[in-house]
Design a protein around this motif. Structure first.
Motif, short mmCIF file in Angstrom:
data_model
loop_
_atom_site.label_atom_id
_atom_site.label_comp_id
_atom_site.label_asym_id
_atom_site.label_seq_id
_atom_site.Cartn_x
_atom_site.Cartn_y
_atom_site.Cartn_z
N ASN A 181 -0.43 16.74 78.76
CA ASN A 181 -0.69 16.59 77.33
C ASN A 181 -2.16 16.26 77.09
OD1 ASN A 181 1.91 16.61 75.57
ND2 ASN A 181 2.50 15.42 77.38
N GLY A 182 -2.72 16.85 76.05
CA GLY A 182 -4.11 16.57 75.71
C GLY A 182 -4.81 17.80 75.19
N SER A 183 -6.12 17.71 75.08
CA SER A 183 -6.91 18.85 74.59
C SER A 183 -8.27 18.85 75.25
CB SER A 183 -7.07 18.78 73.07
OG SER A 183 -7.80 17.63 72.69
N LYS A 184 -8.86 20.02 75.32
CA LYS A 184 -10.19 20.22 75.89
C LYS A 184 -11.02 21.04 74.89
CE LYS A 184 -9.17 18.32 79.93
NZ LYS A 184 -9.86 17.15 80.48
N THR A 185 -12.33 20.95 75.02
CA THR A 185 -13.18 21.72 74.12
C THR A 185 -14.43 22.22 74.84
OG1 THR A 185 -14.17 21.72 71.90
CG2 THR A 185 -14.57 19.76 73.27
N PHE A 186 -15.08 23.20 74.23
CA PHE A 186 -16.29 23.84 74.78
C PHE A 186 -16.00 24.48 76.15
CE2 PHE A 186 -18.39 19.96 72.65
CZ PHE A 186 -18.30 20.54 71.39
N ILE A 187 -14.85 25.11 76.30
CA ILE A 187 -14.47 25.64 77.61
C ILE A 187 -14.92 27.10 77.75
CG2 ILE A 187 -12.57 26.04 79.21
CD1 ILE A 187 -13.22 23.05 78.46
N THR A 188 -15.86 27.31 78.66
CA THR A 188 -16.38 28.65 78.93
C THR A 188 -15.30 29.51 79.57
OG1 THR A 188 -18.59 27.74 79.28
CG2 THR A 188 -18.16 29.93 80.18
N ASN A 189 -15.25 30.79 79.18
CA ASN A 189 -14.21 31.73 79.57
C ASN A 189 -12.86 31.35 78.97
OD1 ASN A 189 -16.09 33.11 81.11
ND2 ASN A 189 -15.35 32.37 83.09
N GLY A 190 -12.88 30.52 77.94
CA GLY A 190 -11.65 29.99 77.37
C GLY A 190 -10.69 31.04 76.85
N GLN A 191 -11.20 32.11 76.26
CA GLN A 191 -10.33 33.15 75.73
C GLN A 191 -9.82 34.08 76.82
OE1 GLN A 191 -9.29 33.54 72.37
NE2 GLN A 191 -10.18 31.50 72.17
N HIS A 192 -10.68 34.43 77.75
CA HIS A 192 -10.30 35.38 78.80
C HIS A 192 -9.47 34.73 79.92
CE1 HIS A 192 -12.29 38.90 77.40
NE2 HIS A 192 -13.53 38.47 77.57
N ALA A 193 -9.58 33.43 80.10
CA ALA A 193 -9.03 32.77 81.29
C ALA A 193 -7.52 32.94 81.42
CB ALA A 193 -9.39 31.29 81.28
N ASN A 194 -7.11 33.35 82.62
CA ASN A 194 -5.68 33.39 82.98
C ASN A 194 -5.28 32.12 83.73
OD1 ASN A 194 -7.03 36.27 83.84
ND2 ASN A 194 -5.23 36.53 82.52
N THR B 33 -15.94 30.83 74.23
CA THR B 33 -15.93 29.38 74.41
C THR B 33 -14.86 28.81 73.50
OG1 THR B 33 -18.33 29.50 74.75
CG2 THR B 33 -17.37 27.31 74.43
N SER B 34 -13.93 28.05 74.05
CA SER B 34 -12.73 27.72 73.29
C SER B 34 -12.30 26.27 73.41
CB SER B 34 -11.55 28.59 73.78
OG SER B 34 -11.91 29.94 73.81
N GLU B 35 -11.45 25.89 72.47
CA GLU B 35 -10.66 24.67 72.60
C GLU B 35 -9.35 25.05 73.28
OE1 GLU B 35 -11.46 21.85 68.84
OE2 GLU B 35 -10.68 23.83 68.31
N LEU B 36 -8.81 24.14 74.08
CA LEU B 36 -7.53 24.35 74.74
C LEU B 36 -6.62 23.18 74.42
CD1 LEU B 36 -8.79 25.44 78.30
CD2 LEU B 36 -8.32 26.91 76.33
N PHE B 37 -5.35 23.48 74.17
CA PHE B 37 -4.39 22.45 73.80
C PHE B 37 -3.18 22.47 74.73
CE2 PHE B 37 -6.66 23.90 70.01
CZ PHE B 37 -7.19 22.70 69.53
N PHE B 38 -2.75 21.29 75.15
CA PHE B 38 -1.63 21.16 76.07
C PHE B 38 -0.59 20.23 75.45
CE2 PHE B 38 -5.66 21.53 78.35
CZ PHE B 38 -5.47 22.72 79.03
N ASP B 39 0.57 20.79 75.16
CA ASP B 39 1.64 20.04 74.51
C ASP B 39 2.89 20.07 75.40
OD1 ASP B 39 3.32 18.73 72.76
OD2 ASP B 39 3.47 20.40 71.34
N ASP B 40 3.07 19.01 76.18
CA ASP B 40 4.21 18.91 77.11
C ASP B 40 4.30 20.14 78.02
OD1 ASP B 40 5.02 16.41 76.24
OD2 ASP B 40 6.44 17.19 74.76
N VAL B 41 3.16 20.54 78.55
CA VAL B 41 3.14 21.69 79.47
C VAL B 41 3.68 21.24 80.82
CG1 VAL B 41 1.69 23.40 80.61
CG2 VAL B 41 1.13 22.64 78.28
N LYS B 42 4.69 21.94 81.31
CA LYS B 42 5.25 21.62 82.62
C LYS B 42 4.48 22.38 83.69
CE LYS B 42 9.97 20.51 81.13
NZ LYS B 42 11.41 20.82 81.27
#
Length: 380
Positions: A152-165, A210-219
């Motif tokens: 759980n949490g969030s990240k920001t300014f993540i390079t390759n954020g849209q393309h990342a697998n 460059t993206s924000e990433l969000f994690f909501d109860d990710v298993k």
């Protein structure tokens, strides 16, 4: 000009291949990618087919097992063309080495071949809305629950954020601890509860997603823990010198290109009936920049040689990042001035480079953090 000795003949042959590829596959399209906010995903596949992604990966995982000089050559050529949308450096120099150095055998066999081919793009999620250079202060949590972690949490300014697998997420597996509570998790982008925010609109590097990433109860499966639990902060500290060297390499190459563009411009541009290059102010400015750039080139090359020998220490890498990025921004500002009004026009490479370079003093640890690292070594 001082001859460079850090690269051999094979490196230079490789450079020629990289340069021709970028001239054909990237340079003509980068302006459109700036409007799109990201490069064409197909570029990654093309790069993978030729061997431009993660050249240092061992052969048993499908790699070429080459030295870091090949990474440096790619970094330099991308920077010389100011193709700041291409996120290969983050992928090859920064994220994938974590898997090489700390991944389990199963993780290496699962992910590395895809990272090499371009089928998988990686990112590393350190920065949060409330925690940047202070990695001990991350608030994203990954709590163990049986055979998985709940993220759980969030990240920001993540390079390759849209393309990342695949994203290496820095999280607290023990929120009550500081550095010893930090762990690294390999999180696949299609995991339920993992969402990508919009592509962030930046001052520069407009073609870099460059993206924000969000994690909501990710298993996250327990087997996706990278290395040992609670060792994430140590891993980060061990890998950051290479990241900072990569930034310094790119900064220096970009500065060399910008000085070359400016020399060409002042020779052609006329003012008061003569070339701008004929004015003593222009000559003195260029001379100062050329002299400082020569010194920077020698220092950064020496740092690369030390890295070949696994002798590049944390403080020296911090010095390289600090000096190279400060100087890059100084040089670009002076070169914009020598271009006059045209230097402020987006169609001119110098304007793009000036805007793109400003973040170099912020990411990979701010330059203020670099000063702290250097001073601690001096005063210990």
């Amino acid at each position: 000009m001082i001859p460079r000795t850090v690269f051999n003949e094979e490196h230079e042959q490789f450079r020629d291949t990289v340069r021709k590829f970028l001239e054909k596959e990237a340079l003509p399209f980068h302006a459109q990618w700036e409007k799109d906010g990201q490069v064409d995903r197909g570029l990654w596949k093309k790069a993978g087919e030729i061997g431009f992604l993660c050249p240092q990966v061992p052969e048993e995982y499908g790699g070429l097992n080459l030295d870091f000089g090949y990474n440096a050559v790619i970094d330099e050529e991308i920077s010389r063309f100011n193709l700041t949308g291409i996120g290969w450096g983050l992928h090859s120099d920064i994220a994938v080495p974590y898997i090489i150095n700390y991944g389990s055998e199963a993780q290496k066999r699962k992910y590395l071949p895809q990272c090499i081919s371009g089928d998988m793009v990686t990112a590393i999620a350190m920065t949060e809305p409330g925690a940047g250079s202070d990695l001990q202060g991350v608030r994203t949590t990954a709590i163990k629950n049986g055979d998985h972690y709940v993220l759980n949490g969030s990240k920001t300014f993540i390079t390759n954020g849209q393309h990342a697998n695949l994203v290496i997420v820095v999280a607290k597996t023990n929120p009550g601890e500081g550095a010893s509570g930090v762990s690294l998790l390999l999180v696949e982008a299609d995991s339920p509860g993992f969402k990508k925010g919009t592509n962030l609109e930046k001052v520069g590097m407009k073609a870099q997603d460059t993206s924000e990433l969000f994690f909501d109860d990710v298993k996250v499966p327990a087997e996706n823990l990278l290395g040992a639990e609670g060792q994430g902060f140590i891993y980060l500290m061990q890998e950051l010198p290479q990241e900072r060297l990569s930034v310094a390499i790119g900064a220096t190459a970009n500065a060399e290109a910008a000085l070359s563009w400016t020399v060409d411009y002042v020779r052609e541009r006329k003012a008061f009936g003569k070339p701008v290059s004929a004015f003593q102010n222009t000559q003195f400015k260029l001379a100062e920049l050329a002299a400082e750039l020569a010194a920077m080139r020698v220092f950064v090359d020496r740092c690369l040689e030390l890295h070949y020998a696994h002798k590049l220490d944390v403080a020296t890498a911090a010095k390289a990042k600090l000096l190279a990025t400060d100087f890059q921004c100084k040089l670009l500002d002076e070169c914009v001035q020598l271009h006059g009004g045209y230097g402020y026009m987006w169609e001119y490479p110098i304007a793009r480079a000036w805007a793109d370079a400003r973040v170099q003093r912020i990411y990979a640890g701010t330059n203020e953090i670099m000063k702290l690292i250097i001073s601690r070594e001096l005063l210990q």
